[in-house]
Design a protein around this motif. Structure first.
Motif, short mmCIF file in Angstrom:
data_model
loop_
_atom_site.label_atom_id
_atom_site.label_comp_id
_atom_site.label_asym_id
_atom_site.label_seq_id
_atom_site.Cartn_x
_atom_site.Cartn_y
_atom_site.Cartn_z
N ASP A 162 0.72 -1.22 -0.01
CA ASP A 162 0.05 0.12 0.07
C ASP A 162 0.84 1.33 -0.21
O ASP A 162 0.33 2.38 0.41
N GLY A 163 2.18 1.08 -0.38
CA GLY A 163 3.03 2.12 -0.54
C GLY A 163 3.43 2.87 0.65
O GLY A 163 3.65 4.14 0.82
N ASN A 164 2.93 2.21 1.83
CA ASN A 164 3.45 3.17 3.13
C ASN A 164 5.15 2.88 3.63
O ASN A 164 5.20 1.62 4.09
N LEU A 165 5.59 3.71 3.37
CA LEU A 165 7.00 3.89 3.47
C LEU A 165 7.64 3.96 5.06
O LEU A 165 6.98 4.53 5.81
N HIS A 166 8.63 3.15 5.43
CA HIS A 166 9.06 3.59 6.67
C HIS A 166 10.73 3.48 6.55
O HIS A 166 11.36 2.61 6.91
N PRO A 167 11.28 4.64 6.04
CA PRO A 167 12.73 4.70 6.28
C PRO A 167 13.05 5.26 7.55
O PRO A 167 12.68 5.85 8.43
N ASN A 168 14.00 4.52 7.66
CA ASN A 168 14.67 4.39 9.37
C ASN A 168 16.12 4.86 9.44
O ASN A 168 16.95 4.27 8.41
N ILE A 169 16.53 5.79 10.29
CA ILE A 169 17.84 6.32 10.25
C ILE A 169 18.37 5.98 11.72
O ILE A 169 17.94 6.56 12.54
N CYS B 10 8.02 12.58 -0.64
CA CYS B 10 6.93 11.91 -0.53
C CYS B 10 5.76 12.69 -1.01
O CYS B 10 4.68 12.38 -1.56
N ILE B 11 5.51 14.01 -0.22
CA ILE B 11 4.31 14.76 -0.33
C ILE B 11 4.46 15.28 -2.21
O ILE B 11 3.41 15.41 -2.74
N ALA B 12 5.30 15.44 -2.48
CA ALA B 12 5.77 15.85 -3.85
C ALA B 12 5.37 14.98 -4.92
O ALA B 12 4.74 15.04 -5.99
N ALA B 13 5.52 13.61 -4.65
CA ALA B 13 4.86 12.54 -5.30
C ALA B 13 3.68 11.91 -5.32
O ALA B 13 3.07 11.23 -5.74
N GLY B 14 2.78 13.15 -4.66
CA GLY B 14 1.26 12.60 -4.43
C GLY B 14 0.94 11.92 -3.16
O GLY B 14 -0.14 11.36 -3.31
N GLY B 15 1.81 11.66 -2.39
CA GLY B 15 1.69 11.09 -1.25
C GLY B 15 1.28 11.92 0.20
O GLY B 15 0.71 12.96 -0.21
N THR B 16 1.24 11.24 1.26
CA THR B 16 0.69 11.81 2.27
C THR B 16 1.77 11.52 3.62
O THR B 16 2.78 10.75 3.28
N ILE B 17 1.41 12.28 4.60
CA ILE B 17 2.72 12.36 5.54
C ILE B 17 2.42 11.17 6.62
O ILE B 17 3.26 11.08 7.76
N THR B 18 1.50 10.27 6.59
CA THR B 18 1.33 9.08 7.82
C THR B 18 0.57 8.27 7.31
O THR B 18 -0.58 8.40 6.66
#
Length: 469
Positions: free
Chosen positions: A373-380, A404-412
């Motif tokens: 579902d395109g839900n990314l979790h980048p971890n640093i 992510c926002i620029a790609a048409g996504g959302t913040i959470t």
């Protein structure tokens, strides 16, 4: 003032369950995201529904702000109480009732997610939402954050599995939202409450939907020579018409971290990425689904596709995925976990951009996420005590969110806004939308005493010109 509040709360729950000394409050100054710290003025731990109601009413009489907290596994700074009262709900752990005929269970908010499914398997049922923290996180916290998990691709998030909540509103009023047996007339107030991050009140009882355990489960592991190939495989699988129960991706940094830990799952450490894919349901036809998924992965460049041959193999593969965040604890003292959602077709480009951002800011990014579902979790992983490194990590995460926002996504997708995502709300929503959110909040909590300063930037609320934080 706070001493009077303390005495009042002690009269309700007992001296033992009110904490006011600095050492006692220290465990509650952060949630699962280490970048934010806030110390409560005091913490109270009611042990029953009636005590919760009495506590909230007592705080309402004095106009005292408060923050509800479950297991503290959240990842957005949403359960932090800065110089206000923290209400801990971890003592309310009863599974009140299981109705296997109507397929629901009534539970208190402190019931641990994994325990609920364990207790319902004897009826051939399960509670489907399965956050990676499910062995620790609680149903009340899941409701507050509208938690997801790997299997939300097919089964949906928490909202799709909540039938009814008994709620204590911030003024002490007790009400019921939704209904266990039928849809309710009027506005979907239950839908508004789920995911409200503790800003609308406290759920003292939650009625959850239970679903049958699947007849059969097949779990596949595909490994790829590039992250982009794995990302393209995700879209190809979904385009085939199959909706997997779960479709998870891990990159090489995550794979190596897991395989060097006690959670080693047998992932190939030379792979740039792996996809963990699961299909379940009626046994008839699942073999065909497995074949289609295998072909889709091979067509997009998979080096190999293997299928778990036993329940133990499946458990081992999932352990590596579910414990990836824990495994990263070996890399550095702190870990920032981000949460954003992008269209599946944008995954290759967004992952390439994240890699470039990591190089730009000289940070290590470990990607492990709900690819289906395109839900990314980048971890640093980083050292939070190093100001210079912390600043680079902050800038890298901000850049990732903007991509992510620029790609048409959302913040959470599931971690919530809390404190961490507040800076991005103005970017994602216009002023009218933010003000509408504020007005909805005012219906439940006009004085902003429940989890103040979270989710919506205060400056965006036309009818509100101050904050208790």
């Amino acid at each position: 003032m706070i001493s009077q509040v303390r005495e009042t709360l002690e009269a309700i729950v007992g001296h033992r369950w009110v904490k006011a000394r600095a050492p006692e409050l220290a465990p509650y100054d952060a949630d699962g995201l280490p970048g934010y710290r806030a110390t409560p003025s005091l913490a109270v731990f009611p042990g029953t529904r009636d005590e919760v109601i009495a506590v909230v009413r007592a705080l309402a009489r004095t106009g005292t702000a408060w923050v509800p907290r479950g297991a503290g596994t959240g990842l957005s700074g949403g359960a932090l109480a800065h110089d206000v009262v923290l209400i801990g709900l971890n003592r309310l752990t009863r599974i009140i009732d299981v109705d296997p005929i109507n397929r629901f269970a009534r539970v208190e908010p402190g019931v641990v997610n994994a325990r609920l499914s364990r207790d319902t398997t004897r009826f051939g049922l399960q509670y489907a939402p399965d956050p990676s923290s499910q062995t620790a996180c609680t149903i009340g916290g899941n409701v507050a954050e509208n938690a997801g998990g790997p299997h939300c691709l097919k089964y949906g998030v928490t909202l799709n599995h909540i039938l009814e909540c008994e709620v204590v509103l911030p003024d002490g009023t007790v009400t019921r939202l939704g209904g266990a047996y039928a849809e309710q007339d009027g506005y979907d107030l239950l839908g508004a409450f789920v995911g409200s991050e503790g800003c609308f009140g406290i759920a003292t009882e939650v009625t959850v939907r239970l679903v049958p355990l699947p007849d059969a489960i097949h779990t596949l592991l595909a490994d790829f020579a590039s992250v982009q190939e794995a990302a393209r495989a995700v879209s190809r699988i979904i385009a085939s018409g199959i909706v997997p129960a779960a479709l998870e991706m891990m990159d090489n940094a995550t794979i190596r971290c897991v395989e060097a830990s006690i959670y080693a799952a047998g992932y190939p450490v030379d792979a740039a990425a792996v996809l963990l894919c699961e299909v379940d349901g009626v046994a008839e036809g699942l073999d065909e689904d497995v074949s289609i998924i295998r072909d889709a992965c091979l067509a997009t460049g998979a080096r190999s596709v293997t299928v778990a041959t036993s329940a133990d193999d499946r458990t081992r593969l999932w352990q590596g995925r579910k414990k990836a965040f824990g495994a990263m604890g070996r890399l550095s003292p702190a870990l920032v976990v981000q949460d954003a959602v992008v269209p599946r077709t944008k995954l290759p480009d967004v992952l390439t951009a994240i890699d470039a951002i990591a190089a730009q800011y000289d940070v290590r990014v470990c990607n492990v996420f709900h690819a289906g579902d395109g839900n990314l979790h980048p971890n640093i992983p980083y050292n939070a005590h190093d100001p210079e490194e912390s600043a680079r990590v902050h800038d890298a995460m901000s850049s990732i969110m903007q991509v992510c926002i620029a790609a048409g996504g959302t913040i959470t997708g599931e971690h919530g806004v809390g404190l961490d995502k507040l800076p991005y709300m103005d970017t994602l929503f216009d002023a009218a939308s933010l003000d509408a959110m504020c007005r909805v909040r005012s219906v439940f909590d006009p004085d902003r005493r429940a989890n103040p300063g979270k989710v919506v930037p205060v400056h965006a609320c036309k009818e509100w010109h101050g904050t208790h934080v």
